[in-house]
Scaffold this active site. Sequence first.
Site, PDB file in Angstrom:
ATOM      1  N   ASP A  11       0.867  -1.183   0.000  1.00  0.00           N
ATOM      2  CA  ASP A  11       0.000   0.000   0.000  1.00  0.00           C
ATOM      3  C   ASP A  11       0.899   1.227   0.000  1.00  0.00           C
ATOM      4  O   ASP A  11       1.715   1.391   0.911  1.00  0.00           O
ATOM      5  CB  ASP A  11      -0.861  -0.062   1.271  1.00  0.00           C
ATOM      6  CG  ASP A  11      -1.716   1.182   1.466  1.00  0.00           C
ATOM      7  OD1 ASP A  11      -2.596   1.137   2.336  1.00  0.00           O
ATOM      8  OD2 ASP A  11      -1.502   2.193   0.769  1.00  0.00           O
ATOM      9  N   ILE A  12       0.763   2.081  -0.977  1.00  0.00           N
ATOM     10  CA  ILE A  12       1.692   3.224  -1.152  1.00  0.00           C
ATOM     11  C   ILE A  12       1.665   4.142   0.065  1.00  0.00           C
ATOM     12  O   ILE A  12       2.674   4.806   0.363  1.00  0.00           O
ATOM     13  CB  ILE A  12       1.364   3.997  -2.448  1.00  0.00           C
ATOM     14  CG1 ILE A  12       2.565   4.854  -2.888  1.00  0.00           C
ATOM     15  CG2 ILE A  12       0.091   4.847  -2.299  1.00  0.00           C
ATOM     16  CD1 ILE A  12       2.451   5.394  -4.300  1.00  0.00           C
ATOM     17  N   GLY A  33      -9.700   3.992  -5.400  1.00  0.00           N
ATOM     18  CA  GLY A  33      -8.354   3.477  -5.661  1.00  0.00           C
ATOM     19  C   GLY A  33      -7.273   4.099  -4.792  1.00  0.00           C
ATOM     20  O   GLY A  33      -7.466   4.350  -3.595  1.00  0.00           O
ATOM     21  N   VAL A  34      -6.156   4.375  -5.435  1.00  0.00           N
ATOM     22  CA  VAL A  34      -5.022   4.910  -4.654  1.00  0.00           C
ATOM     23  C   VAL A  34      -5.348   6.328  -4.163  1.00  0.00           C
ATOM     24  O   VAL A  34      -4.946   6.728  -3.079  1.00  0.00           O
ATOM     25  CB  VAL A  34      -3.722   4.863  -5.496  1.00  0.00           C
ATOM     26  CG1 VAL A  34      -3.704   5.879  -6.611  1.00  0.00           C
ATOM     27  CG2 VAL A  34      -2.491   5.005  -4.625  1.00  0.00           C
ATOM     28  N   ASP A  35      -6.149   7.052  -4.926  1.00  0.00           N
ATOM     29  CA  ASP A  35      -6.589   8.404  -4.528  1.00  0.00           C
ATOM     30  C   ASP A  35      -7.337   8.320  -3.195  1.00  0.00           C
ATOM     31  O   ASP A  35      -7.064   9.062  -2.245  1.00  0.00           O
ATOM     32  CB  ASP A  35      -7.519   8.947  -5.632  1.00  0.00           C
ATOM     33  CG  ASP A  35      -7.689  10.461  -5.601  1.00  0.00           C
ATOM     34  OD1 ASP A  35      -8.464  10.978  -6.435  1.00  0.00           O
ATOM     35  OD2 ASP A  35      -7.046  11.117  -4.771  1.00  0.00           O
ATOM     36  N   THR A 119      -3.726   2.454 -14.518  1.00  0.00           N
ATOM     37  CA  THR A 119      -3.992   1.026 -14.796  1.00  0.00           C
ATOM     38  C   THR A 119      -5.175   0.477 -14.009  1.00  0.00           C
ATOM     39  O   THR A 119      -5.480  -0.717 -14.109  1.00  0.00           O
ATOM     40  CB  THR A 119      -2.755   0.160 -14.477  1.00  0.00           C
ATOM     41  OG1 THR A 119      -2.498   0.230 -13.059  1.00  0.00           O
ATOM     42  CG2 THR A 119      -1.540   0.606 -15.253  1.00  0.00           C
ATOM     43  N   GLY A 120      -5.821   1.281 -13.216  1.00  0.00           N
ATOM     44  CA  GLY A 120      -6.995   0.809 -12.459  1.00  0.00           C
ATOM     45  C   GLY A 120      -8.268   1.283 -13.137  1.00  0.00           C
ATOM     46  O   GLY A 120      -8.617   0.850 -14.241  1.00  0.00           O
ATOM     47  N   VAL A 121      -8.942   2.194 -12.500  1.00  0.00           N
ATOM     48  CA  VAL A 121     -10.214   2.756 -13.007  1.00  0.00           C
ATOM     49  C   VAL A 121     -10.052   3.273 -14.445  1.00  0.00           C
ATOM     50  O   VAL A 121     -10.938   3.168 -15.272  1.00  0.00           O
ATOM     51  CB  VAL A 121     -10.682   3.906 -12.074  1.00  0.00           C
ATOM     52  CG1 VAL A 121     -11.775   4.747 -12.691  1.00  0.00           C
ATOM     53  CG2 VAL A 121     -11.139   3.328 -10.740  1.00  0.00           C
ATOM     54  N   TYR A 122      -8.862   3.803 -14.751  1.00  0.00           N
ATOM     55  CA  TYR A 122      -8.661   4.405 -16.081  1.00  0.00           C
ATOM     56  C   TYR A 122      -8.302   3.393 -17.163  1.00  0.00           C
ATOM     57  O   TYR A 122      -8.096   3.758 -18.315  1.00  0.00           O
ATOM     58  CB  TYR A 122      -7.640   5.541 -16.003  1.00  0.00           C
ATOM     59  CG  TYR A 122      -8.189   6.832 -15.385  1.00  0.00           C
ATOM     60  CD1 TYR A 122      -9.525   6.923 -15.000  1.00  0.00           C
ATOM     61  CD2 TYR A 122      -7.388   7.943 -15.192  1.00  0.00           C
ATOM     62  CE1 TYR A 122     -10.032   8.088 -14.440  1.00  0.00           C
ATOM     63  CE2 TYR A 122      -7.877   9.122 -14.636  1.00  0.00           C
ATOM     64  CZ  TYR A 122      -9.223   9.178 -14.266  1.00  0.00           C
ATOM     65  OH  TYR A 122      -9.728  10.329 -13.706  1.00  0.00           O
TER      66      TYR A 122
HETATM   67  N1  APR Z   1      -1.344   1.597  -3.012  1.00  0.00           N
HETATM   68  C1  APR Z   1      -0.740   1.350  -4.202  1.00  0.00           C
HETATM   69  N2  APR Z   1      -1.414   1.111  -5.344  1.00  0.00           N
HETATM   70  C2  APR Z   1      -2.762   1.103  -5.272  1.00  0.00           C
HETATM   71  C3  APR Z   1      -3.469   1.364  -4.074  1.00  0.00           C
HETATM   72  C4  APR Z   1      -2.692   1.601  -2.905  1.00  0.00           C
HETATM   73  N3  APR Z   1      -3.257   1.829  -1.709  1.00  0.00           N
HETATM   74  N4  APR Z   1      -4.818   1.293  -4.341  1.00  0.00           N
HETATM   75  C5  APR Z   1      -4.924   1.002  -5.655  1.00  0.00           C
HETATM   76  N5  APR Z   1      -3.710   0.875  -6.213  1.00  0.00           N
HETATM   77  C6  APR Z   1      -3.352   0.576  -7.605  1.00  0.00           C
HETATM   78  C7  APR Z   1      -4.403  -0.072  -8.456  1.00  0.00           C
HETATM   79  O1  APR Z   1      -4.449  -1.470  -8.225  1.00  0.00           O
HETATM   80  C8  APR Z   1      -3.873   0.272  -9.847  1.00  0.00           C
HETATM   81  O2  APR Z   1      -2.872  -0.665 -10.229  1.00  0.00           O
HETATM   82  O3  APR Z   1      -3.080   1.817  -8.244  1.00  0.00           O
HETATM   83  C9  APR Z   1      -3.202   1.647  -9.653  1.00  0.00           C
HETATM   84  C10 APR Z   1      -4.019   2.813 -10.203  1.00  0.00           C
HETATM   85  O4  APR Z   1      -5.386   2.526 -10.039  1.00  0.00           O
HETATM   86  P1  APR Z   1      -6.450   3.667  -9.610  1.00  0.00           P
HETATM   87  O5  APR Z   1      -6.216   4.038  -8.200  1.00  0.00           O
HETATM   88  O6  APR Z   1      -7.796   3.159 -10.016  1.00  0.00           O
HETATM   89  O7  APR Z   1      -6.042   4.927 -10.508  1.00  0.00           O
HETATM   90  P2  APR Z   1      -6.274   5.224 -12.065  1.00  0.00           P
HETATM   91  O8  APR Z   1      -6.444   3.987 -12.858  1.00  0.00           O
HETATM   92  O9  APR Z   1      -5.165   6.167 -12.414  1.00  0.00           O
HETATM   93  O10 APR Z   1      -7.676   5.985 -12.072  1.00  0.00           O
HETATM   94  C11 APR Z   1      -7.742   7.255 -11.471  1.00  0.00           C
HETATM   95  O11 APR Z   1      -9.557   6.615 -10.080  1.00  0.00           O
HETATM   96  O12 APR Z   1      -9.605   6.712  -7.807  1.00  0.00           O
HETATM   97  C12 APR Z   1      -9.972   7.380  -8.946  1.00  0.00           C
HETATM   98  O13 APR Z   1      -9.919   9.672  -8.297  1.00  0.00           O
HETATM   99  C13 APR Z   1      -9.276   8.699  -9.086  1.00  0.00           C
HETATM  100  O14 APR Z   1     -10.689   9.373 -10.885  1.00  0.00           O
HETATM  101  C14 APR Z   1      -9.392   8.909 -10.559  1.00  0.00           C
HETATM  102  C15 APR Z   1      -9.186   7.510 -11.120  1.00  0.00           C
END
Ligand code: APR
Length: 171
Positions: A11-12, A33-35, A119-122
Amino acid sequence: MPHRMTAQETDITTLAVDAIVNAANESLLGGGGVDGAIHRAAGPDLLAECRTLNGCPTGQAKMTAGYAPPALHVIHTVGPIWNGGGAGEDELLRGCYVNSMALAAEAGLKTIAFPAISTGVYRFPVPRATAIAVETVAGILRGNAAFNQVTFCTFGDEVTTAYATALDAYR
Ligand code: APR
């Protein structure tokens, strides 16, 4: 000179580095997600500072204090939403790494941790995003002896394996 890049599955918000990078959206007002994880760890003061920043365009980055996490700063960057690859997504994602590293360098930071931006939501394809991340950061580090360590913080098997493979090429 060693390449100074490492990958760590964790977890970052637990990383005691000078700056952790947040994969934010253009509002900078939090999300999932990470945000979500970073805002939960940092508390309402982070959101209060983010409100003063008036958002952030995709591909750009802005820095705030870190508040609760061990990290001293949070660099908020906005990755591109994957749209098939023909809308400049690669260049925008590259910009996230370039602009985040530039802010860290300007602030004299020595250690920085990135999540796998977009690589997550996006939905950015993991292999392609990983190659962009590692190649961009490697190029910056070659030209900048100031950084001590860049950590690619991974979540889940696919991303963790992708970074391990990509970094093997830099051994
Ligand atoms: N620590 C490290 N990596 C994480 C964590 C964490 N606590 N939580 C999620 N991740 C990873 C996910 O598994 C993925 O590989 O971070 C990567 C990015 O995923 P997202 O957090 O979904 O971000 P992104 O794909 O850039 O989408 C951004 O998602 O949360 C919303 O507000 C954010 O609208 C924005 C969008």
